[in-house]
Design a protein around this motif. Sequence first.
Motif, PDB file in Angstrom:
ATOM      1  N   ASN A 396     -17.175   2.093 -28.553  1.00 34.12           N
ATOM      2  CA  ASN A 396     -16.008   3.567 -28.693  1.00 34.12           C
ATOM      3  C   ASN A 396     -15.823   4.184 -29.347  1.00 34.12           C
ATOM      4  OD1 ASN A 396     -14.823   0.197 -28.567  1.00 34.12           O
ATOM      5  ND2 ASN A 396     -12.930   1.381 -28.139  1.00 34.12           N
ATOM      6  N   CYS A 490     -10.302   1.728 -23.726  1.00 23.56           N
ATOM      7  CA  CYS A 490     -11.638   1.555 -23.766  1.00 23.56           C
ATOM      8  C   CYS A 490     -12.121   0.602 -22.706  1.00 23.56           C
ATOM      9  CB  CYS A 490     -11.961   1.190 -25.066  1.00 23.56           C
ATOM     10  SG  CYS A 490     -11.628  -0.848 -25.647  1.00 23.56           S
ATOM     11  N   ASP A 494     -17.860  -1.249 -23.515  1.00 24.12           N
ATOM     12  CA  ASP A 494     -18.235  -0.775 -24.683  1.00 24.12           C
ATOM     13  C   ASP A 494     -17.657  -1.355 -25.719  1.00 24.12           C
ATOM     14  OD1 ASP A 494     -17.769   1.940 -23.997  1.00 24.12           O
ATOM     15  OD2 ASP A 494     -15.437   1.768 -23.786  1.00 24.12           O
TER      16      ASP A 494
END
Length: 533
Positions: A396, A490, A494
């Motif tokens: 991410n 996130c 990720d």
Amino acid sequence: MKNKFLSGVATTAALLGLLGATPSLASSHREAPGITKMPKVDGTDFYMFRSYEPGRDGFVTFIANYQPLEAPVGGPNYFTMDPDAVYEIHVDNDGDANENLTFQFKFNNTLLNDKGVQLTVGDKTLPIPLRAVGPVKAPGDATLGESESYTLTVISGDRRSGTKVAATNATTGGSTFNKPLDNTGLKTISNYPAYAKQFIAPVNFNLPGCSTPGRVFVGQRAEAFAVNLGEVFDLVNLVPIEGDSAPGAKDGKGFPGGITQDRNAHDELIGKANVTSIALEVPISCLTGSGNGVIGAWSTASLPQARLLDPQPSYKAPAVQGGAYVQVSRLSHPLVNELVIGLPDKDRFNGSKPNGDGQFADYVTNPTFPAILDTLFRAPVNATLGTNFTNLAPTNLPRKDLVATFLTGFPGVNQLKTVTASEMMRLNTGINPTPRASQSPFGVAGDDLAGYPNGRRPGDDVVDITLRVAMGRLCHPIPVNGKATDLGLCKPADAVTGLVPYTDGAPLSAMDVQNAFPYLNDPIPGSPGTAHK
């Protein structure tokens, strides 16, 4: 607090836009090339927390440690502070990344009668080569030939041009405080805890609206930073994943070949090294100003800009110092200048201020340390588990989770009234302290909002926390008030290893340190030898 936290999560994504002019991270033990030449002003750790000593929850404790890896046997001079330097703790209470308050410490080293202890040998009376002769029990003992003292100046506004006032001893009224001799050994100081306790002083800060005294102590303490130091810097020469089914289970049923928790085997500092601590306890009401109860803070050390060595140095003047003070050390969050800031920029970071942190933004949003772990361990992990991970590091990018952790704070938890992305430790003074016996070493991620990264306590295991956050722990729900909470920073996809129990195998908890100011343990004595082996 729970509802504010959850409602604030949704706004975190917008904070990334604040990075255009701001972010960075902090420093630790011997973390930059330049500071290795100046160990007396090398900041090693910084702690800030609501005091959890019983009856002191109306205070914030700051601890700024200096002089890394002090060997207990490091005589005969041991570890005095630099009288040419200023050591400072800065507080931002409005969120503009500038200090509103600075607590400035300046040290003075003095020889007894300008000579130290003297002995008559034949027809000559000469100074001895040691700092003390005979037992030392109290400040001002005649057996102590060299003593240290310091002043504490409280500065409102800019650290150099702001309004200055001398803090005073609330008992004596004087403006000079004493620092104990380092723990040279049991023959010199037979009862070091009792000796050092005499140097804890009540202090008046002499600020408007700040009439309640705090406490101050400066002196040697046992190192409290637990880390598997040698292995970490030898290309992470360990398998940094819990090897037992649970920490301390000793059943080998965790990750195959993973490291297990063993402080004696894996901790390179605790029980083996000391540091010099500046510990300060300040009433909350003296710190928060007109803000929202959240404060940011960091420690620094500065030296005069010019230094001219004297070819005939004396004790009082080994060199000529002059010019404006130049900052050479800066610290708030642990490990950042060691493991995040790139080698060419480490000294620049140490000389920088939070309001100029934009120059280091890429190191935060696109960190290299997770990529290093991926490079070192992806193939062995896939071979061991029969998996086919293409990347162990979070994907991410830019890393909003790290931005919140280090640069902005978390909405509803430790975000200042004005949000200026900048590296400083943030503490919500409205969150009650957790009693020592109930503290989680994993802080906020361990469902303990009074711990790191909401400030930092001596018992917070920041190495394991930092490893896990760097590898994406905050992309997965964390417990908040007992409920699994998605921070919205996130997604679990990720961070494929975000739930892996990364660890260096050097455990730490609040029960390993004290329950009273100045919290860190008494220093390891230089003698007998069994005390530090």
